[in-house]
Motif scaffolding. Structure first.
Motif, PDB file in Angstrom:
ATOM      1  N   GLN A  17      11.273 -47.810  38.665  1.00  0.00           N
ATOM      2  CA  GLN A  17      12.140 -46.737  39.162  1.00  0.00           C
ATOM      3  C   GLN A  17      13.593 -47.183  39.039  1.00  0.00           C
ATOM      4  O   GLN A  17      13.922 -48.341  39.275  1.00  0.00           O
ATOM      5  CB  GLN A  17      11.796 -46.392  40.617  1.00  0.00           C
ATOM      6  CG  GLN A  17      10.432 -45.725  40.740  1.00  0.00           C
ATOM      7  CD  GLN A  17      10.156 -45.142  42.122  1.00  0.00           C
ATOM      8  OE1 GLN A  17      11.031 -45.088  42.977  1.00  0.00           O
ATOM      9  NE2 GLN A  17       8.926 -44.703  42.343  1.00  0.00           N
ATOM     10  N   ARG A  22      11.002 -42.778  33.543  1.00  0.00           N
ATOM     11  CA  ARG A  22      10.487 -41.420  33.362  1.00  0.00           C
ATOM     12  C   ARG A  22      11.036 -40.787  32.087  1.00  0.00           C
ATOM     13  O   ARG A  22      10.314 -40.106  31.360  1.00  0.00           O
ATOM     14  CB  ARG A  22      10.807 -40.550  34.585  1.00  0.00           C
ATOM     15  CG  ARG A  22      10.009 -40.954  35.826  1.00  0.00           C
ATOM     16  CD  ARG A  22      10.442 -40.189  37.043  1.00  0.00           C
ATOM     17  NE  ARG A  22      11.868 -40.423  37.294  1.00  0.00           N
ATOM     18  CZ  ARG A  22      12.652 -39.658  38.049  1.00  0.00           C
ATOM     19  NH1 ARG A  22      12.154 -38.595  38.650  1.00  0.00           N
ATOM     20  NH2 ARG A  22      13.907 -39.942  38.219  1.00  0.00           N
ATOM     21  N   ARG A  39       6.569 -38.700  37.313  1.00  0.00           N
ATOM     22  CA  ARG A  39       7.353 -38.590  38.545  1.00  0.00           C
ATOM     23  C   ARG A  39       7.284 -39.902  39.319  1.00  0.00           C
ATOM     24  O   ARG A  39       6.317 -40.656  39.221  1.00  0.00           O
ATOM     25  CB  ARG A  39       6.866 -37.439  39.415  1.00  0.00           C
ATOM     26  CG  ARG A  39       5.483 -37.642  39.991  1.00  0.00           C
ATOM     27  CD  ARG A  39       5.102 -36.511  40.917  1.00  0.00           C
ATOM     28  NE  ARG A  39       3.737 -36.652  41.369  1.00  0.00           N
ATOM     29  CZ  ARG A  39       3.160 -35.855  42.252  1.00  0.00           C
ATOM     30  NH1 ARG A  39       3.821 -34.847  42.770  1.00  0.00           N
ATOM     31  NH2 ARG A  39       1.907 -36.053  42.618  1.00  0.00           N
ATOM     32  N   ASN A  40       8.348 -40.149  40.083  1.00  0.00           N
ATOM     33  CA  ASN A  40       8.377 -41.303  40.972  1.00  0.00           C
ATOM     34  C   ASN A  40       7.539 -41.000  42.204  1.00  0.00           C
ATOM     35  O   ASN A  40       7.566 -39.880  42.722  1.00  0.00           O
ATOM     36  CB  ASN A  40       9.811 -41.613  41.427  1.00  0.00           C
ATOM     37  CG  ASN A  40      10.668 -42.206  40.335  1.00  0.00           C
ATOM     38  OD1 ASN A  40      10.160 -42.747  39.356  1.00  0.00           O
ATOM     39  ND2 ASN A  40      11.968 -42.113  40.477  1.00  0.00           N
ATOM     40  N   ARG A  93       9.173 -34.698  36.800  1.00  0.00           N
ATOM     41  CA  ARG A  93       9.127 -34.047  38.115  1.00  0.00           C
ATOM     42  C   ARG A  93       9.850 -34.897  39.123  1.00  0.00           C
ATOM     43  O   ARG A  93       9.810 -36.117  39.065  1.00  0.00           O
ATOM     44  CB  ARG A  93       7.668 -33.833  38.561  1.00  0.00           C
ATOM     45  CG  ARG A  93       6.959 -32.771  37.748  1.00  0.00           C
ATOM     46  CD  ARG A  93       5.688 -32.351  38.428  1.00  0.00           C
ATOM     47  NE  ARG A  93       5.016 -31.300  37.634  1.00  0.00           N
ATOM     48  CZ  ARG A  93       3.783 -30.886  37.854  1.00  0.00           C
ATOM     49  NH1 ARG A  93       3.064 -31.407  38.826  1.00  0.00           N
ATOM     50  NH2 ARG A  93       3.262 -29.939  37.109  1.00  0.00           N
ATOM     51  N   ARG A  94      10.504 -34.234  40.059  1.00  0.00           N
ATOM     52  CA  ARG A  94      11.224 -34.948  41.123  1.00  0.00           C
ATOM     53  C   ARG A  94      10.297 -35.257  42.257  1.00  0.00           C
ATOM     54  O   ARG A  94       9.386 -34.534  42.539  1.00  0.00           O
ATOM     55  CB  ARG A  94      12.404 -34.117  41.625  1.00  0.00           C
ATOM     56  CG  ARG A  94      13.376 -33.745  40.513  1.00  0.00           C
ATOM     57  CD  ARG A  94      14.320 -34.897  40.218  1.00  0.00           C
ATOM     58  NE  ARG A  94      15.213 -34.585  39.106  1.00  0.00           N
ATOM     59  CZ  ARG A  94      15.252 -35.279  37.979  1.00  0.00           C
ATOM     60  NH1 ARG A  94      14.455 -36.298  37.772  1.00  0.00           N
ATOM     61  NH2 ARG A  94      16.117 -34.968  37.039  1.00  0.00           N
TER      62      ARG A  94
END
Length: 94
Positions: A17, A22, A39-40, A93-94
Motif C-alpha cells: 500500500q 493497485r 483495492r486496499n 476500488r477505494r
C-alpha cells in the motif's frame, strides 16, 4: 462464459500500500485483457479479483509476486473461483 475463463481472488501481503501497487495491477490486468478490481484492505494487504483466460490470470499472478519497484511482496493468497462474467473492465476500488 468461455470455459477457459477463471476468477482468482488474490490477497497480496507485504509492502503493497502506498507504492502504486493497485495502479500497477490495473495496468498489468488491462494489458492482459483481465477484468476485475484491486483495492486496499484495512489489514494492509491488497485484494485483487481477476477474471479472464486462465493463462492470462496466471501471468498476472506471476507479475503480482514481483510487484512495482517500490513494493515488497511477502506472499500471495490465491483462491480460485467460478468465473461470473460480472466485470467488464479492471478498476481500482477505494
Amino acid at each position: 462464459m468461455d470455459m477457459g475463463h477463471v476468477l482468482a481472488e488474490v490477497h497480496v501481503y507485504g509492502r503493497v500500500q502506498g507504492v502504486f501497487f493497485r495502479q500497477f495491477t490495473k495496468n498489468t490486468a488491462q494489458e492482459l485483457g483481465i477484468a476485475g478490481y484491486a483495492r486496499n484492505l484495512p489489514d494492509g494487504c491488497v485484494q485483487v479479483l481477476a477474471e479472464g483466460p486462465k493463462q492470462s490470470v496466471e501471468i498476472l499472478l506471476q507479475r503480482l509476486r514481483v510487484g512495482p519497484p517500490m513494493s515488497c511482496v511477502d506472499s500471495l493468497g490465491v483462491e480460485w473461483k467460478q468465473a461470473s462474467g460480472e466485470f467488464t473492465g479492471f478498476v481500482i476500488r477505494r
